[in-house]
Structure formats: structure tokens, C-alpha cells
Design a protein around this motif. Structure first.
Motif, PDB file in Angstrom:
ATOM      1  N   THR A 101       0.833  -1.210   0.000  1.00  0.00           N
ATOM      2  CA  THR A 101       0.000   0.000   0.000  1.00  0.00           C
ATOM      3  C   THR A 101       0.863   1.254   0.000  1.00  0.00           C
ATOM      4  N   MET A 102       1.942   1.244   0.790  1.00  0.00           N
ATOM      5  CA  MET A 102       2.850   2.397   0.823  1.00  0.00           C
ATOM      6  C   MET A 102       3.502   2.624  -0.535  1.00  0.00           C
ATOM      7  N   THR A 103       3.909   1.549  -1.186  1.00  0.00           N
ATOM      8  CA  THR A 103       4.545   1.654  -2.499  1.00  0.00           C
ATOM      9  C   THR A 103       3.583   2.260  -3.516  1.00  0.00           C
ATOM     10  N   GLU A 104       2.323   1.820  -3.473  1.00  0.00           N
ATOM     11  CA  GLU A 104       1.311   2.334  -4.398  1.00  0.00           C
ATOM     12  C   GLU A 104       1.117   3.842  -4.244  1.00  0.00           C
ATOM     13  N   HIS A 105       1.277   4.328  -3.006  1.00  0.00           N
ATOM     14  CA  HIS A 105       1.055   5.752  -2.734  1.00  0.00           C
ATOM     15  C   HIS A 105       2.369   6.535  -2.602  1.00  0.00           C
ATOM     16  N   GLU A 106       3.464   5.898  -2.984  1.00  0.00           N
ATOM     17  CA  GLU A 106       4.794   6.532  -2.962  1.00  0.00           C
ATOM     18  C   GLU A 106       5.120   7.101  -1.582  1.00  0.00           C
TER      19      GLU A 106
END
Length: 313
Positions: free
Chosen positions: A157-162
Motif C-alpha cells: 500500500t505504501m509503495t502504491e502511494h509513494e
């Protein structure tokens, strides 16, 4: 593209209405509409959809708005540094799981600033919202924990939202309850001890237990109560002899002295999972002076907590 157009676009998204945005910006609605048409023509995308319910960003518009927010945030930091007094109000926000230490650090940080010159926001919210708030730059900093159970999902989820996670401290799971609870005098408490009492947890929009704030959320508890804020949880813990499973990092000044933290006693089926508490920032961003001070205050508080709840490698 001008700074004025960037401010207009950000304000429209915040207000969700051209009329409200024009009032906030002290300009006429036709002027605002014309400026947005020129901006959309220049960048070659449709930024907003105009419906009878208001203004909604398009998918391309959402990406564009995230990019210009990052730019405008940096512009605000430069302006704060070089522009002197002026009438500009610097914005700073923190989104966090329900941690009293995060609130305490926010209070200590805010004492260093003239509240008339800043728009501060502290958002105790759901786990996924902490991530999306930082990803959209609604908040500069987020506070949450990861564990072996949720790390894979949260990292995705963090990766998706940078968004980037910065570890601060490792903790053992603890039981948090009212000081007059029947288990309050125990040196440690196991799952079997807790079964007769209701387990309190913070409600999440996401159904998966991976987003739960509480450790050992994968277990099934006979009695459960969902709440949305810390005050309600504390009242129910007192009134119903409830409990919650947490990091054990508690601010008595904010929560009150009538509650106790007791180490969780693991067994073969219920291991005392390690909680890694940390803070979130937008990828490639640089902390503002306010953000840096806030993290310093968080670290000061964490450095002074009871060593019994920490996990040492």
C-alpha cells in the motif's frame, strides 16, 4: 503554469466546489473557471469533472494534483524561509493511528510556534488513511506500526502511494486496561486470561485484519467492541472491564493515571509479535523544519519510555 493556477487547483480539490473555492480565494467564479480551462489546455489533461454534485478530480487529475501539491509544499517551505512575516499561513499536518505519544509530541512541537501564523492539523484516523493522507500530501507525516503479519500488505500500500516508512522503535505486545480491572495486578496476561472480557479495537474501513491497529488482530475473540476514538475506548475499558492489545507506549498525561500496561504472555499459538513503530513521509520529500521538530519530539518521548516493553535484538 503559474503558482496562482496551482493554488487555484489545490483549493478547488479541497473545497469540492467552484463556488466555495472562489469564495475562499476571493475571486469571481468565472475568473476561476477561466483560469482552470487555461491550465487544463496547457497541461493537456482534464483535471476536474464538473457534475451537479460538485467538482471531482479525474484519474489523470488526481496524479497531477499530487505532483503540484508536492511542488507547492516545497514552495511554501522556501517562502517561509525567505519571505519574512507576510500573511502566508504555513500548513502542517500529521496523520496517525491512535497513539497518545503522537499527540503529546504534537503538543510539544506546537508550543514552539505562533499558532496565529500556522494551520496545524492532527488526524487520528484509520491505518490506510494514514498512508493515503501522506501519499496525497494532506499530511506531511504519518505514524503507524508494522509487524510480521501486516508488513507485506502495508508495504504494498505504501509503495502504491509513494510513501516511505522510517522505523523508530520495536515493542512487545502489551495489554492495556483499567487500573481496577480484575487482571490489573497480574505480572503478565495471556489469551486465556483475557477470554472472559471484551477486546476493544479501532474500527477500520478495510475489512482485512492486516490494517488493524491492534497486535494479534488475527485471533478470534469471544467478545469484541469496535470504537472510533481513544476517549470512547478508555470509557468502555473502565465501564465494561474491556482491554486492548497495543504497544504499551502510553501518555498518562493525556489518557489519565487510572490505566495500566501489562506485558502480554505468549504461548505456542499466540506469540508476542514485534511491533515496529515508525513514521511515514512522501517519497523523495524533505522534512520541513516543523516536521523535523515533530519527529525530534516523538523520539524524545520514545527514548524515555519503560524499557520493559521494548524488544531488543
Amino acid at each position: 503554469m503559474t503558482l496562482q493556477q496551482i493554488l487555484y487547483a489545490i483549493t478547488i480539490e479541497e473545497c469540492g466546489s467552484m463556488n466555495k473555492a472562489s469564495e475562499k480565494l476571493f475571486i469571481s467564479q468565472p475568473t476561476l473557471t477561466s483560469s482552470m480551462r487555461e491550465l487544463e489546455k496547457e497541461v493537456g489533461i482534464r483535471i476536474f469533472l464538473r457534475t451537479h454534485k460538485g467538482i471531482t478530480p479525474t484519474p489523470e487529475g488526481m496524479e497531477f494534483l499530487e505532483d503540484i501539491k508536492a511542488f507547492y509544499q516545497h514552495y511554501g517551505m522556501v517562502r517561509e524561509k525567505y519571505a519574512g512575516e507576510g500573511n502566508y499561513k504555513r500548513k502542517f499536518g500529521v496523520s496517525t493511528q491512535h497513539y497518545s505519544f503522537a499527540v503529546k509530541a504534537f503538543v510539544e512541537m506546537a508550543k514552539h510556534y505562533d499558532m496565529n501564523r500556522y494551520d496545524f492539523a492532527l488526524r487520528e484516523t484509520e491505518t490506510k488513511k494514514v498512508i493515503t493522507d501522506v501519499g496525497s500530501l494532506k499530511s506531511e507525516i504519518g505514524i503507524l506500526y508494522t509487524s510480521s503479519l501486516n508488513q507485506k500488505v502495508l508495504t504494498k500500500t505504501m509503495t502504491e502511494h509513494e510513501v516511505v516508512f522510517h522505523p523508530l522503535i520495536n515493542c512487545k505486545a502489551c495489554v492495556y486496561l483499567w487500573g481496577e480491572h480484575p487482571l490489573a495486578k497480574y505480572e503478565s496476561i495471556g489469551i486465556k486470561d483475557l477470554m472472559p472480557y471484551p477486546c476493544m479495537s479501532f474500527e477500520q474501513n478495510e475489512e482485512e485484519y492486516f490494517f488493524a491497529e491492534e497486535i494479534l488482530s488475527e485471533n478470534t475473540y469471544p467478545q469484541t467492541v469496535k470504537v472510533n476514538d481513544r476517549a470512547t475506548m478508555l470509557n468502555l475499558m473502565k465501564g465494561l472491564n474491556g482491554y486492548t492489545l497495543c504497544s504499551g507506549i502510553i501518555s498518562n498525561k493525556l489518557n489519565g493515571d487510572g490505566y495500566v500496561v501489562i506485558p502480554f504472555k505468549e504461548d505456542e499459538k499466540n506469540k508476542n509479535n514485534i511491533m515496529t513503530i515508525g513514521y511515514l513521509t512522501k517519497k523523495n520529500s524533505i522534512l520541513s523544519k516543523i516536521g523535523t521538530l515533530y519527529i525530534e519530539k516523538v523520539k524524545e518521548y520514545l527514548n524515555g519510555i519503560n524499557a520493559e516493553i521494548l524488544w531488543e535484538d
